[in-house]
Design a protein around this motif. Structure first.
Motif, PDB file in Angstrom:
ATOM      1  N   VAL A  86       3.793  17.093  -9.313  1.00 56.19           N
ATOM      2  CA  VAL A  86       3.676  16.412  -8.017  1.00 56.19           C
ATOM      3  C   VAL A  86       3.976  14.936  -8.188  1.00 56.19           C
ATOM      4  CG1 VAL A  86       2.067  17.926  -6.805  1.00 56.19           C
ATOM      5  CG2 VAL A  86       1.168  16.106  -8.256  1.00 56.19           C
ATOM      6  N   TYR A  87       4.535  14.382  -7.134  1.00 54.54           N
ATOM      7  CA  TYR A  87       4.750  12.944  -7.007  1.00 54.54           C
ATOM      8  C   TYR A  87       3.833  12.498  -5.867  1.00 54.54           C
ATOM      9  CZ  TYR A  87       6.663   8.667  -5.193  1.00 54.54           C
ATOM     10  OH  TYR A  87       6.787   7.391  -4.717  1.00 54.54           O
ATOM     11  N   ILE A  88       2.984  11.499  -6.130  1.00 56.01           N
ATOM     12  CA  ILE A  88       1.997  11.066  -5.135  1.00 56.01           C
ATOM     13  C   ILE A  88       2.407   9.721  -4.554  1.00 56.01           C
ATOM     14  CG2 ILE A  88      -0.442  10.482  -4.747  1.00 56.01           C
ATOM     15  CD1 ILE A  88      -1.056  12.330  -7.214  1.00 56.01           C
ATOM     16  N   GLY A  89       2.739   9.704  -3.278  1.00 55.81           N
ATOM     17  CA  GLY A  89       3.212   8.473  -2.621  1.00 55.81           C
ATOM     18  C   GLY A  89       2.314   8.077  -1.460  1.00 55.81           C
ATOM     19  N   THR A  90       1.011   8.046  -1.716  1.00 56.27           N
ATOM     20  CA  THR A  90       0.045   7.663  -0.663  1.00 56.27           C
ATOM     21  C   THR A  90      -0.361   6.201  -0.859  1.00 56.27           C
ATOM     22  OG1 THR A  90      -1.854   8.223  -2.009  1.00 56.27           O
ATOM     23  CG2 THR A  90      -0.909  10.015  -0.701  1.00 56.27           C
ATOM     24  N   PRO A  91      -1.060   5.598   0.120  1.00 57.90           N
ATOM     25  CA  PRO A  91      -1.602   4.242  -0.106  1.00 57.90           C
ATOM     26  C   PRO A  91      -2.546   4.225  -1.323  1.00 57.90           C
ATOM     27  CG  PRO A  91      -1.712   4.832   2.219  1.00 57.90           C
ATOM     28  CD  PRO A  91      -1.325   6.085   1.484  1.00 57.90           C
ATOM     29  N   HIS A  92      -2.775   3.023  -1.847  1.00 57.90           N
ATOM     30  CA  HIS A  92      -3.481   2.863  -3.125  1.00 57.90           C
ATOM     31  C   HIS A  92      -4.816   3.599  -3.196  1.00 57.90           C
ATOM     32  CE1 HIS A  92      -1.176  -1.206  -2.970  1.00 57.90           C
ATOM     33  NE2 HIS A  92      -0.387  -0.183  -3.185  1.00 57.90           N
ATOM     34  N   SER A  93      -5.606   3.486  -2.130  1.00 58.07           N
ATOM     35  CA  SER A  93      -6.965   4.036  -2.195  1.00 58.07           C
ATOM     36  C   SER A  93      -6.954   5.559  -2.269  1.00 58.07           C
ATOM     37  CB  SER A  93      -7.782   3.579  -0.988  1.00 58.07           C
ATOM     38  OG  SER A  93      -7.103   3.939   0.191  1.00 58.07           O
ATOM     39  N   GLY A  94      -5.810   6.186  -2.014  1.00 61.12           N
ATOM     40  CA  GLY A  94      -5.737   7.650  -2.112  1.00 61.12           C
ATOM     41  C   GLY A  94      -5.331   8.136  -3.497  1.00 61.12           C
ATOM     42  N   ALA A 182      -0.408  -5.211  11.604  1.00 61.07           N
ATOM     43  CA  ALA A 182      -1.742  -4.807  12.082  1.00 61.07           C
ATOM     44  C   ALA A 182      -2.740  -4.876  10.927  1.00 61.07           C
ATOM     45  CB  ALA A 182      -1.675  -3.373  12.603  1.00 61.07           C
ATOM     46  N   ASP A 183      -3.999  -5.096  11.264  1.00 60.52           N
ATOM     47  CA  ASP A 183      -5.042  -5.124  10.227  1.00 60.52           C
ATOM     48  C   ASP A 183      -5.107  -3.802   9.456  1.00 60.52           C
ATOM     49  OD1 ASP A 183      -5.612  -7.598  11.187  1.00 60.52           O
ATOM     50  OD2 ASP A 183      -7.672  -7.150  11.837  1.00 60.52           O
ATOM     51  N   THR A 184      -4.639  -2.736  10.111  1.00 58.48           N
ATOM     52  CA  THR A 184      -4.708  -1.413   9.469  1.00 58.48           C
ATOM     53  C   THR A 184      -3.463  -1.100   8.638  1.00 58.48           C
ATOM     54  OG1 THR A 184      -3.813  -0.527  11.516  1.00 58.48           O
ATOM     55  CG2 THR A 184      -6.215  -0.358  11.211  1.00 58.48           C
ATOM     56  N   HIS A 185      -2.500  -2.044   8.594  1.00 59.40           N
ATOM     57  CA  HIS A 185      -1.316  -1.817   7.751  1.00 59.40           C
ATOM     58  C   HIS A 185      -1.773  -1.700   6.293  1.00 59.40           C
ATOM     59  CE1 HIS A 185       2.408  -2.657   5.544  1.00 59.40           C
ATOM     60  NE2 HIS A 185       3.050  -2.286   6.632  1.00 59.40           N
ATOM     61  N   LEU A 191      -9.602  -1.075   3.223  1.00 60.86           N
ATOM     62  CA  LEU A 191      -9.968   0.340   3.038  1.00 60.86           C
ATOM     63  C   LEU A 191      -8.856   1.132   2.347  1.00 60.86           C
ATOM     64  CD1 LEU A 191     -11.696   1.045   6.457  1.00 60.86           C
ATOM     65  CD2 LEU A 191     -12.784   1.142   4.189  1.00 60.86           C
ATOM     66  N   LEU A 192      -7.629   0.592   2.412  1.00 61.14           N
ATOM     67  CA  LEU A 192      -6.511   1.235   1.711  1.00 61.14           C
ATOM     68  C   LEU A 192      -6.195   0.493   0.406  1.00 61.14           C
ATOM     69  CD1 LEU A 192      -4.126   2.014   4.746  1.00 61.14           C
ATOM     70  CD2 LEU A 192      -5.768   3.545   3.637  1.00 61.14           C
ATOM     71  N   ALA A 193      -7.136  -0.399   0.004  1.00 62.44           N
ATOM     72  CA  ALA A 193      -6.944  -1.237  -1.202  1.00 62.44           C
ATOM     73  C   ALA A 193      -5.639  -2.033  -1.100  1.00 62.44           C
ATOM     74  CB  ALA A 193      -6.980  -0.390  -2.476  1.00 62.44           C
TER      75      ALA A 193
END
Ligand SMILES: NC(=O)C1=CN([C@@H]2O[C@H](COP(=O)(O)OP(=O)(O)OC[C@H]3O[C@@H](n4cnc5c(N)ncnc54)[C@H](OP(=O)(O)O)[C@@H]3O)[C@@H](O)[C@H]2O)C=CC1
Ligand SMILES: O=C1OC[C@@H](O)[C@H](O)[C@H]1O
Length: 385
Positions: A86-94, A182-185, A191-193
């Motif tokens: 697998v290749y994992i391309g999620t945001p850092h916190s994941g 956005a703050d959620t970017h 929260l997404l590190a």
């Protein structure tokens, strides 16, 4: 798996970088040195529609695309018998939780997780232990280390022409216009590190590690400028490698990029890395008082740099820089080749970007965050020390 069989990837996360990685691994391997044959056999997203859209955009025939599985959750993808890695391309916190679940999947032979490998050294050491237990290959997707120009720089250092290495200067700045995000970017959300250090900092670090290694003992002095959300907008850190080599490193998400982005300075000369430090266009070497000589992946380019030095020309895969870089695709496939080769050789880690490199980088980042006062919100870290 025989040498002729394609190495089968499951892609986790269907965002920006997963798309680039997937397109690169489908590039004809005969167009690069030591290329391996890869296939994408499954895609996992938090919803099936995104997985399907991702598959529909792959540069393959409709018939080939129809054979790729679309999964509506990462767990569902992990249960597929059709993937080797697998290749994992999620945001850092994941990264930690998904990599852990992947390593615990008995049918999988390899886990390639985007940079930064995880969010702390403790998380990475925990993954190393599980990889050893499960006998599964694990690597941080530090693609730059596998690019041909990294080899050019290593050879120049090993050749000894610049003399003993004294200092590494490296920066990755990109003006991402954070005021408009956005703050959620993912760059801004704690929260997404998010933050410049974890997102951009791996690149100044990769050159420092390629040049000076990944010692167990090191010193860090750091400073951070914060964004409105509390993540770092800019970080700067001085790294003492425990001997007499120093690195002066920085990352910023609100400053335009600069070239050369990396300078390795020795007692008798210097090496400059041009373009973005994540995928440089060419390298310049100055020995003593001599004129700077430029090199591409294939060798000497002469004493005039390949024009033009614009940001567009630096982009991975740009036609203008292709001549100097000397390969098809944008450069994400070299790391995939290394994974396939390592798995075939029954290795658990890469010889090019081994576990100790990632644990060193994560240990440095722990200290930079601590000195800069960047504390992750509760729940971000999967391993709390
Ligand atoms: N090597 C390189 O050159 C680059 C590496 N990166 C690295 O790649 C990783 C992802 O970055 P990038 O692709 O730019 O990010 P994107 O936001 O474009 O994509 C991230 C993907 O992760 C999945 N995801 C899972 N959880 C979340 C969540 N809570 N919020 C948002 N998305 C989530 C989503 O896929 P889905 O909806 O399908 O589940 C999403 O599309 C980071 O680690 C980053 O540092 C980024 C850019 C370049
Ligand atoms: O890895 C990366 O390199 C390029 C940047 O644009 C991106 O934010 C970063 O994740």
């Amino acid at each position: 798996m025989s040498a002729q069989t394609a190495f089968r990837w499951g892609i986790i996360g269907t965002g920006n970088i997963s798309t680039k990685f997937a397109h690169d691994v489908l590039v004809d391997p005969s167009t690069r040195s030591k290329g391996e044959q890869h296939a994408i056999t499954a895609v996992g997203s938090r919803n099936t529609a995104s997985a399907q859209t991702f598959i529909d955009a792959l540069p393959l025939s409709a018939e080939s695309r129809a054979t790729i599985e679309a999964h509506g959750s990462y767990d569902s993808l992990l249960s597929s018998p059709s993937i080797d890695a697998v290749y994992i391309g999620t945001p850092h916190s994941g990264h930690y939780a998904v990599a852990l679940a992947a390593l615990r999947t008995p049918s999988l032979r390899a886990v390639l997780v985007e940079k930064p490998g995880v969010c702390s050294r403790a998380e990475w050491l925990a993954l190393e232990r599980v990889a050893e237990e499960e006998k599964t290959f694990l690597m941080e997707a530090m693609w730059t280390a596998f690019q041909p120009l990294a080899r050019v720089v290593r050879d120049a250092l090993e050749g000894g022409g610049i003399g003993k290495l004294h200092t590494v200067q490296a920066d990755l700045s990109i003006d991402m216009k954070p005021d408009a995000l956005a703050d959620t970017h993912r760059m801004l959300d704690p929260l997404l590190a998010g933050g410049a250090l974890l997102d951009l900092g791996p690149y100044p670090m990769v050159w420092a590690v390629l040049a000076a290694g990944a010692p167990g003992e090191f010193g860090v002095k750091a400073s951070m400028v914060k964004a409105r959300t509390g993540v770092d907008l800019r970080s700067a850190w001085i790294l003492d490698f425990g001997g007499d080599i120093q690195a002066v490193l920085s990352a910023s998400m609100d400053t335009p990029s600069l070239t050369p982005s990396v300078i390795l300075r020795g007692a008798r000369g210097s090496i400059r890395v041009y373009g973005q430090p994540y995928c440089p266009t060419h390298v310049g070497i100055t020995l003593g008082e001599e004129e700077e000589v430029f090199y591409g992946a294939e060798g000497k380019l002469g004493s005039a740099p390949p024009p033009p030095a614009t940001q567009e020309a630096w982009a991975p895969g740009s036609d203008i820089a292709k001549a100097a870089r000397g390969y098809e695709g944008a450069g994400w496939h070299f790391q995939a080749d290394d994974v396939a080769r390592s798995v075939r050789a029954n290795l658990l880690q890469s010889s090019v970007w081994p576990w100790k490199n990632t644990s060193f980088v994560m240990g440095v980042f722990d200290q930079v965050r601590s000195q800069g006062g960047y504390v992750f919100p509760e729940g971000v870290l999967g391993v709390v020390e």
